[in-house]
Design a protein around this motif. Structure first.
Motif, PDB file in Angstrom:
ATOM      1  N   ILE A  60       0.834  -1.205   0.000  1.00 12.07           N
ATOM      2  CA  ILE A  60       0.000   0.000   0.000  1.00 12.07           C
ATOM      3  C   ILE A  60       0.870   1.257   0.000  1.00 12.07           C
ATOM      4  CG2 ILE A  60      -1.754   1.311   1.275  1.00 12.07           C
ATOM      5  CD1 ILE A  60      -2.707  -1.348  -0.112  1.00 12.07           C
ATOM      6  N   LEU A  61       1.927   1.266   0.781  1.00 16.67           N
ATOM      7  CA  LEU A  61       2.826   2.416   0.825  1.00 16.67           C
ATOM      8  C   LEU A  61       3.382   2.708  -0.571  1.00 16.67           C
ATOM      9  CD1 LEU A  61       4.429   4.565   2.447  1.00 16.67           C
ATOM     10  CD2 LEU A  61       6.158   2.795   2.841  1.00 16.67           C
ATOM     11  N   CYS A  62       3.823   1.678  -1.257  1.00 17.49           N
ATOM     12  CA  CYS A  62       4.395   1.859  -2.593  1.00 17.49           C
ATOM     13  C   CYS A  62       3.342   2.295  -3.610  1.00 17.49           C
ATOM     14  CB  CYS A  62       5.053   0.570  -3.068  1.00 17.49           C
ATOM     15  SG  CYS A  62       6.537   0.160  -2.144  1.00 17.49           S
ATOM     16  N   HIS A  63       2.200   1.623  -3.592  1.00 20.14           N
ATOM     17  CA  HIS A  63       1.172   1.886  -4.603  1.00 20.14           C
ATOM     18  C   HIS A  63       0.462   3.218  -4.397  1.00 20.14           C
ATOM     19  CE1 HIS A  63      -1.687   0.963  -7.730  1.00 20.14           C
ATOM     20  NE2 HIS A  63      -2.663   1.299  -6.904  1.00 20.14           N
ATOM     21  N   ARG A  64       0.193   3.561  -3.168  1.00 17.02           N
ATOM     22  CA  ARG A  64      -0.604   4.762  -2.888  1.00 17.02           C
ATOM     23  C   ARG A  64       0.212   6.031  -2.684  1.00 17.02           C
ATOM     24  NH1 ARG A  64      -6.071   4.310  -3.910  1.00 17.02           N
ATOM     25  NH2 ARG A  64      -6.514   2.095  -3.820  1.00 17.02           N
ATOM     26  N   LEU A  65       1.506   5.888  -2.395  1.00 18.59           N
ATOM     27  CA  LEU A  65       2.284   7.085  -2.100  1.00 18.59           C
ATOM     28  C   LEU A  65       3.629   7.125  -2.827  1.00 18.59           C
ATOM     29  CD1 LEU A  65       2.633   9.731  -0.504  1.00 18.59           C
ATOM     30  CD2 LEU A  65       3.461   8.359   1.427  1.00 18.59           C
ATOM     31  N   LEU A  66       4.497   6.192  -2.548  1.00 25.01           N
ATOM     32  CA  LEU A  66       5.886   6.305  -3.009  1.00 25.01           C
ATOM     33  C   LEU A  66       6.026   6.387  -4.529  1.00 25.01           C
ATOM     34  CD1 LEU A  66       7.765   3.897  -0.562  1.00 25.01           C
ATOM     35  CD2 LEU A  66       7.354   6.361  -0.346  1.00 25.01           C
ATOM     36  N   ARG A  67       5.231   5.650  -5.271  1.00 25.51           N
ATOM     37  CA  ARG A  67       5.384   5.640  -6.732  1.00 25.51           C
ATOM     38  C   ARG A  67       5.074   6.987  -7.374  1.00 25.51           C
ATOM     39  NH1 ARG A  67       0.627   3.432 -10.182  1.00 25.51           N
ATOM     40  NH2 ARG A  67      -1.184   4.087  -8.976  1.00 25.51           N
ATOM     41  N   HIS A  68       4.350   7.833  -6.664  1.00 23.97           N
ATOM     42  CA  HIS A  68       3.972   9.139  -7.198  1.00 23.97           C
ATOM     43  C   HIS A  68       4.999  10.230  -6.903  1.00 23.97           C
ATOM     44  CE1 HIS A  68       0.022   7.595  -8.206  1.00 23.97           C
ATOM     45  NE2 HIS A  68      -0.045   7.086  -6.987  1.00 23.97           N
ATOM     46  N   LEU A  69       6.022   9.897  -6.160  1.00 24.98           N
ATOM     47  CA  LEU A  69       6.994  10.893  -5.732  1.00 24.98           C
ATOM     48  C   LEU A  69       8.085  11.085  -6.788  1.00 24.98           C
ATOM     49  CD1 LEU A  69       7.271   9.716  -2.032  1.00 24.98           C
ATOM     50  CD2 LEU A  69       5.837  11.544  -2.967  1.00 24.98           C
ATOM     51  N   LEU A 127       8.062  -1.233  -5.078  1.00 23.80           N
ATOM     52  CA  LEU A 127       8.104   0.098  -5.680  1.00 23.80           C
ATOM     53  C   LEU A 127       8.558   0.003  -7.128  1.00 23.80           C
ATOM     54  CD1 LEU A 127       7.742   3.122  -5.470  1.00 23.80           C
ATOM     55  CD2 LEU A 127       9.988   3.262  -4.369  1.00 23.80           C
ATOM     56  N   ALA A 128       9.554  -0.824  -7.399  1.00 30.11           N
ATOM     57  CA  ALA A 128      10.013  -1.021  -8.780  1.00 30.11           C
ATOM     58  C   ALA A 128       8.874  -1.545  -9.654  1.00 30.11           C
ATOM     59  CB  ALA A 128      11.196  -1.983  -8.808  1.00 30.11           C
ATOM     60  N   CYS A 129       8.099  -2.463  -9.131  1.00 35.56           N
ATOM     61  CA  CYS A 129       6.956  -2.996  -9.882  1.00 35.56           C
ATOM     62  C   CYS A 129       5.933  -1.900 -10.181  1.00 35.56           C
ATOM     63  CB  CYS A 129       6.281  -4.124  -9.113  1.00 35.56           C
ATOM     64  SG  CYS A 129       7.277  -5.618  -9.018  1.00 35.56           S
ATOM     65  N   ASN A 130       5.726  -1.012  -9.214  1.00 27.44           N
ATOM     66  CA  ASN A 130       4.793   0.093  -9.412  1.00 27.44           C
ATOM     67  C   ASN A 130       5.303   1.099 -10.445  1.00 27.44           C
ATOM     68  OD1 ASN A 130       2.285   0.253  -7.503  1.00 27.44           O
ATOM     69  ND2 ASN A 130       3.916  -0.672  -6.300  1.00 27.44           N
ATOM     70  N   LEU A 131       6.610   1.126 -10.659  1.00 27.24           N
ATOM     71  CA  LEU A 131       7.197   2.063 -11.619  1.00 27.24           C
ATOM     72  C   LEU A 131       7.428   1.421 -12.992  1.00 27.24           C
ATOM     73  CD1 LEU A 131       9.866   3.717  -9.284  1.00 27.24           C
ATOM     74  CD2 LEU A 131       7.655   4.664  -9.995  1.00 27.24           C
ATOM     75  N   GLN A 132       7.071   0.167 -13.130  1.00 26.07           N
ATOM     76  CA  GLN A 132       7.379  -0.589 -14.341  1.00 26.07           C
ATOM     77  C   GLN A 132       6.889   0.096 -15.618  1.00 26.07           C
ATOM     78  OE1 GLN A 132       6.511  -4.695 -13.989  1.00 26.07           O
ATOM     79  NE2 GLN A 132       6.993  -5.150 -16.105  1.00 26.07           N
ATOM     80  N   TYR A 133       5.730   0.712 -15.587  1.00 23.84           N
ATOM     81  CA  TYR A 133       5.197   1.321 -16.812  1.00 23.84           C
ATOM     82  C   TYR A 133       5.622   2.766 -16.988  1.00 23.84           C
ATOM     83  CZ  TYR A 133       2.548  -2.935 -16.992  1.00 23.84           C
ATOM     84  OH  TYR A 133       2.216  -4.254 -17.043  1.00 23.84           O
ATOM     85  N   THR A 134       5.871   3.469 -15.896  1.00 22.67           N
ATOM     86  CA  THR A 134       6.280   4.869 -16.003  1.00 22.67           C
ATOM     87  C   THR A 134       7.796   5.023 -16.115  1.00 22.67           C
ATOM     88  OG1 THR A 134       6.225   5.087 -13.593  1.00 22.67           O
ATOM     89  CG2 THR A 134       4.251   5.767 -14.804  1.00 22.67           C
ATOM     90  N   LEU A 135       8.538   4.149 -15.443  1.00 21.31           N
ATOM     91  CA  LEU A 135      10.005   4.176 -15.478  1.00 21.31           C
ATOM     92  C   LEU A 135      10.527   2.741 -15.652  1.00 21.31           C
ATOM     93  CD1 LEU A 135      10.616   6.612 -12.476  1.00 21.31           C
ATOM     94  CD2 LEU A 135      10.879   7.158 -14.903  1.00 21.31           C
ATOM     95  N   PRO A 136      10.358   2.155 -16.841  1.00 17.43           N
ATOM     96  CA  PRO A 136      10.738   0.749 -17.033  1.00 17.43           C
ATOM     97  C   PRO A 136      12.210   0.467 -16.769  1.00 17.43           C
ATOM     98  CG  PRO A 136      10.154   1.780 -19.129  1.00 17.43           C
ATOM     99  CD  PRO A 136       9.829   2.762 -18.058  1.00 17.43           C
ATOM    100  N   GLU A 137      13.062   1.455 -16.968  1.00 14.89           N
ATOM    101  CA  GLU A 137      14.490   1.243 -16.729  1.00 14.89           C
ATOM    102  C   GLU A 137      14.786   1.013 -15.251  1.00 14.89           C
ATOM    103  OE1 GLU A 137      13.652   5.620 -16.429  1.00 14.89           O
ATOM    104  OE2 GLU A 137      13.095   4.076 -17.874  1.00 14.89           O
TER     105      GLU A 137
END
Length: 179
Positions: free
Chosen positions: A107-116, A141-151
């Motif tokens: 929840i921390l990663c999906h709801r907050l950290l990925r948007h930072l 967090l890396a999984c949550n960034l997979q589509y916005t920051l795939p690298e």
């Protein structure tokens, strides 16, 4: 007591919402499953999101809820109520280091950290950590960034592949990243 009175604070209001929506069956399953929380109301995620949507998003309230480490729902709703623009990278590191359970990390990663704006930096820091839960948080967090920051997700995958650590979180991370 009138919920609009000044003496009825936001924390009490949230706890009343939690209590009104409690689910003993879910709470019992979580307890038997080894949840680390002393107080579990048994709310499901859509219920917690609904309560968050009805609550003012303030840093003070989010911090108070996060510090309420004995209550599952408090730690799950806190990232939803934290204003993203007020959440500094050092605070993100502290919160991530305090994560007590996989569910809270998710929840921390999906709801907050990925948007930072510094989420990519956090991934690298967390995956390189000694703490099993912090490494798991980095992978989520890396999984949550997979589509916005795939690298970032690719680098996390490579780091986990090269890791000699073989704890439960790393095994789970490998399963998640290699899907």
């Amino acid at each position: 007591m009138d919920q609009t009175s000044p003496s009825f604070n936001e924390m009490q209001t949230l706890k009343r919402h939690f209590f009104a929506m409690r689910n003993g069956v879910i709470a019992d399953v979580l307890r038997r499953g080894g949840s680390p929380f002393r107080i579990i109301f048994g709310l499901n995620l859509p219920q917690i999101v609904e309560i968050a949507n009805q609550t003012r998003h303030t840093k003070e309230l989010a911090i108070r809820l996060w510090q309420n480490t004995s209550t599952r729902e408090s730690m799950l709703i806190a990232p939803m109520l934290m204003p993203r623009e007020e959440f500094a990278i050092d605070e993100a590191r502290v919160w991530a280091a305090q994560v007590p359970a996989f569910e809270v990390a998710d929840i921390l990663c999906h709801r907050l950290l990925r948007h930072l704006p510094y989420a990519d930096k956090l991934v690298g820091d967390f995956i390189a950590a000694d703490s099993e839960m912090l490494r798991y948080t980095g992978v989520r967090l890396a999984c949550n960034l997979q589509y916005t920051l795939p690298e970032v997700a690719l680098k996390a995958k490579q780091t986990i592949e090269a890791s000699a650590v073989n704890d439960a979180a790393t095994k789970l991370a490998k399963t998640i990243l290699f899907e």
